[in-house]
Write a protein that holds these residues in place. Structure first.
Motif, mmCIF file in Angstrom:
data_model
loop_
_atom_site.group_PDB
_atom_site.id
_atom_site.type_symbol
_atom_site.label_atom_id
_atom_site.label_comp_id
_atom_site.label_asym_id
_atom_site.label_seq_id
_atom_site.Cartn_x
_atom_site.Cartn_y
_atom_site.Cartn_z
ATOM 1 N N PHE A 342 4.520 -3.463 0.072
ATOM 2 C CA PHE A 342 3.160 -3.972 -0.142
ATOM 3 C C PHE A 342 2.670 -4.810 1.042
ATOM 4 N N LEU A 343 3.513 -5.734 1.527
ATOM 5 C CA LEU A 343 3.066 -6.627 2.606
ATOM 6 C C LEU A 343 3.007 -5.926 3.962
ATOM 7 N N GLN A 344 3.780 -4.861 4.080
ATOM 8 C CA GLN A 344 3.735 -4.094 5.341
ATOM 9 C C GLN A 344 2.358 -3.470 5.576
ATOM 10 N N MET A 345 1.639 -3.254 4.492
ATOM 11 C CA MET A 345 0.292 -2.673 4.659
ATOM 12 C C MET A 345 -0.540 -3.593 5.560
ATOM 13 N N SER A 346 -0.519 -4.894 5.271
ATOM 14 C CA SER A 346 -1.308 -5.835 6.081
ATOM 15 C C SER A 346 -0.758 -5.944 7.502
ATOM 16 N N ASP A 347 0.584 -5.896 7.653
ATOM 17 C CA ASP A 347 1.180 -5.969 9.001
ATOM 18 C C ASP A 347 0.648 -4.829 9.872
ATOM 19 N N LEU A 348 0.618 -3.639 9.301
ATOM 20 C CA LEU A 348 0.197 -2.467 10.083
ATOM 21 C C LEU A 348 -1.296 -2.501 10.395
ATOM 22 N N ILE A 349 -2.082 -3.006 9.464
ATOM 23 C CA ILE A 349 -3.530 -3.110 9.711
ATOM 24 C C ILE A 349 -3.774 -4.108 10.845
ATOM 25 N N GLU A 350 -3.046 -5.212 10.803
ATOM 26 C CA GLU A 350 -3.183 -6.223 11.859
ATOM 27 C C GLU A 350 -2.804 -5.616 13.209
ATOM 28 N N TRP A 351 -1.716 -4.871 13.214
ATOM 29 C CA TRP A 351 -1.267 -4.228 14.453
ATOM 30 C C TRP A 351 -2.355 -3.281 14.992
ATOM 31 N N ALA A 352 -2.914 -2.480 14.100
ATOM 32 C CA ALA A 352 -3.941 -1.515 14.534
ATOM 33 C C ALA A 352 -5.145 -2.243 15.117
ATOM 34 N N MET A 353 -5.567 -3.314 14.479
ATOM 35 C CA MET A 353 -6.762 -4.036 14.951
ATOM 36 C C MET A 353 -6.507 -4.707 16.302
ATOM 37 N N GLN A 354 -5.254 -5.130 16.516
ATOM 38 C CA GLN A 354 -4.939 -5.816 17.778
ATOM 39 C C GLN A 354 -4.701 -4.833 18.921
ATOM 40 N N THR A 355 -4.228 -3.628 18.577
ATOM 41 C CA THR A 355 -3.706 -2.733 19.604
ATOM 42 C C THR A 355 -4.650 -1.604 19.993
ATOM 43 N N LEU A 356 -5.370 -1.058 19.039
ATOM 44 C CA LEU A 356 -6.090 0.192 19.303
ATOM 45 C C LEU A 356 -7.446 -0.084 19.961
ATOM 46 N N PRO A 357 -7.927 0.887 20.778
ATOM 47 C CA PRO A 357 -9.073 0.607 21.651
ATOM 48 C C PRO A 357 -10.365 0.250 20.911
#
Ligand code: NDP
Ligand code: MG
Length: 383
Positions: A342-357
């Protein structure tokens, strides 16, 4: 007679919309229905409700749908998203209910807006991904967008007879979902079965997970910005576990209007269909003498980080809300298939927002490219 097309008739909103239409046969006529994978239910709906057209968006299911309806000659059968886009633009359609789930709603909603149709909007992802584009197209093509989401319907009802410039702030209520009182430690171990048990609403799987993670409320904040033309500072999320107050508007004189009712999506669906009329019905009424308490509290954005990410995405604008949505669709799918916690969902969203163009001024083609790229990258990261 208002001729209505229901996109996503096999879903939770879609089936309730069919019920609203069937209860008001002198006002509404069902012109078309669409489904994606549930070919049996779609065929059954075509048989019972007799729309002019039925479309299955998953083209591989066309032959079975056609076969199931081979003895029904007054319903035309089509397949594919392009057929949906062509159908919504037909002159016989007055109103389009966008009740398919996710990013898939964007393309047909654009087609309906460009054809100047009235949109009953349930598919909030459309406004999350491309709110600016949708609103400018709606203004250009004189397409009215009526909210179906219960909170936005509540705000819309509170604004009847008011001017948008009199809004001080919108108070968007949230049930808080099944994990409202859970600690971070408890959230580490929740399962999809736990997350799928919403306390007040019976909805499709994706939005139920979004409600448990509070991404749904984050999306609704972005949806409210575009529907009502307010700034970030003018939207406050208030947790209200009983889901009786569906949302409120505070005006510049300090007055607050609220819309209340039992949690029943047929009510906002009916309001959008009949707008500006109100129709009578026999749905359950609120009985204040039987209601112990109505409570309100602050959302916890440290526990439910998705809500903070949605505010951030809205603030940054451009393709950031599109990144947020695409990442969310991938992680919710992965969570529903037991691939991540469940908490990994937010981790991955944060990663996408920080990393993707990031792109400040995306076109429609940029949204399509962003969506595809983010899906691919997040899926790869999940492995
Ligand atoms: P459901 O999952 O119950 O239904 C989704 C519908 O979309 C089904 O008809 C499904 O078809 C169709 N669909 C799925 N994937 C695709 C695709 N790739 N292309 C085209 N159609 C597709 O969802 P809900 O009814 O709960 O929600 C629908 C929308 O309404 C969402 O955007 C949600 O956020 C919004 N909403 C829902 C509320 C609710 O109470 N349920 C409340 C407020 C907003 P099939 O089943 O045949 O595969
Ligand atoms: Mg809602």
């Amino acid at each position: 007679m208002k001729k209505i097309a229901i996109l996503g008739s096999t879903g939770s909103i879609g089936t309730q919309a069919l019920d609203v239409i069937a209860s008001n046969p002198s006002l509404f006529e069902l012109f078309a229905i669409t489904g994606h994978s549930n070919v049996e239910l779609l065929a059954k709906q075509a048989r019972v409700y007799r729309p002019n057209m039925v479309i299955i968006t998953d083209e591989s299911k066309y032959a079975s749908l056609k076969e199931m309806l081979s003895d029904v000659d007054d319903v035309k059968v089509f397949a594919g998203m392009q057929s949906v886009c062509d159908m919504v633009a037909m002159s016989s359609v007055d109103m389009v209910l966008t009740s398919m789930v996710g990013y898939a709603g964007l393309q047909p909603t654009i087609a309906a807006v460009q054809a100047g149709k009235t949109i009953a909007l349930a598919n909030k992802e459309t406004l999350v991904v491309a709110g600016e584009l949708i609103c400018s197209l709606a203004a250009k093509h004189h397409s009215a967008i009526l909210p179906v989401d219960s909170e936005h319907s509540a705000i819309f009802q509170c604004l009847a007879g008011e001017q948008n410039k009199s809004i001080e702030k919108l108070l968007l209520t949230a049930s808080g979902g099944p994990f409202r009182t859970f600690s971070k430690e408890q959230l580490l171990h929740v399962t999809k079965a736990d997350a799928l048990k919403h306390p007040n609403w019976d909805m499709g799987a994706k939005i139920t997970i979004d409600s448990a993670s509070m991404m749904n409320k984050g999306f609704e904040v972005i949806e409210a910005k575009w529907l009502f033309g307010v700034d970030k500072e003018q939207i406050q999320v208030v947790v209200h576990p009983q889901s009786i107050v569906h949302s409120m508007v505070q005006f510049t004189d300090g007055s607050i209007k609220a819309q209340l009712g039992m949690p029943d999506m047929r009510l906002p669906i009916q309001y959008a269909f009949a707008y500006p009329q109100r129709l009578s019905n026999t749905y359950q009424r609120v009985d204040f003498t039987q209601m112990a308490t109505l409570t309100f509290e602050q959302p916890d954005t440290e526990k439910f980080r998705n809500l903070a990410y949605a505010f951030e995405a809205m603030d940054r604008g451009g393709n950031m809300p599109c990144i947020l949505n695409a990442a969310n669709e991938v992680v919710v799918h992965a969570f529903l298939h037991d691939k991540i916690g469940f908490l990994q969902m937010s981790d991955l969203i944060e990663w996408a927002m920080q990393t993707l163009p990031f792109m400040a001024n995306p076109t429609y083609a940029d949204y399509v490219a962003t969506d595809a790229h983010v899906r691919k990258m997040v899926a790869q990261k999940i492995g």
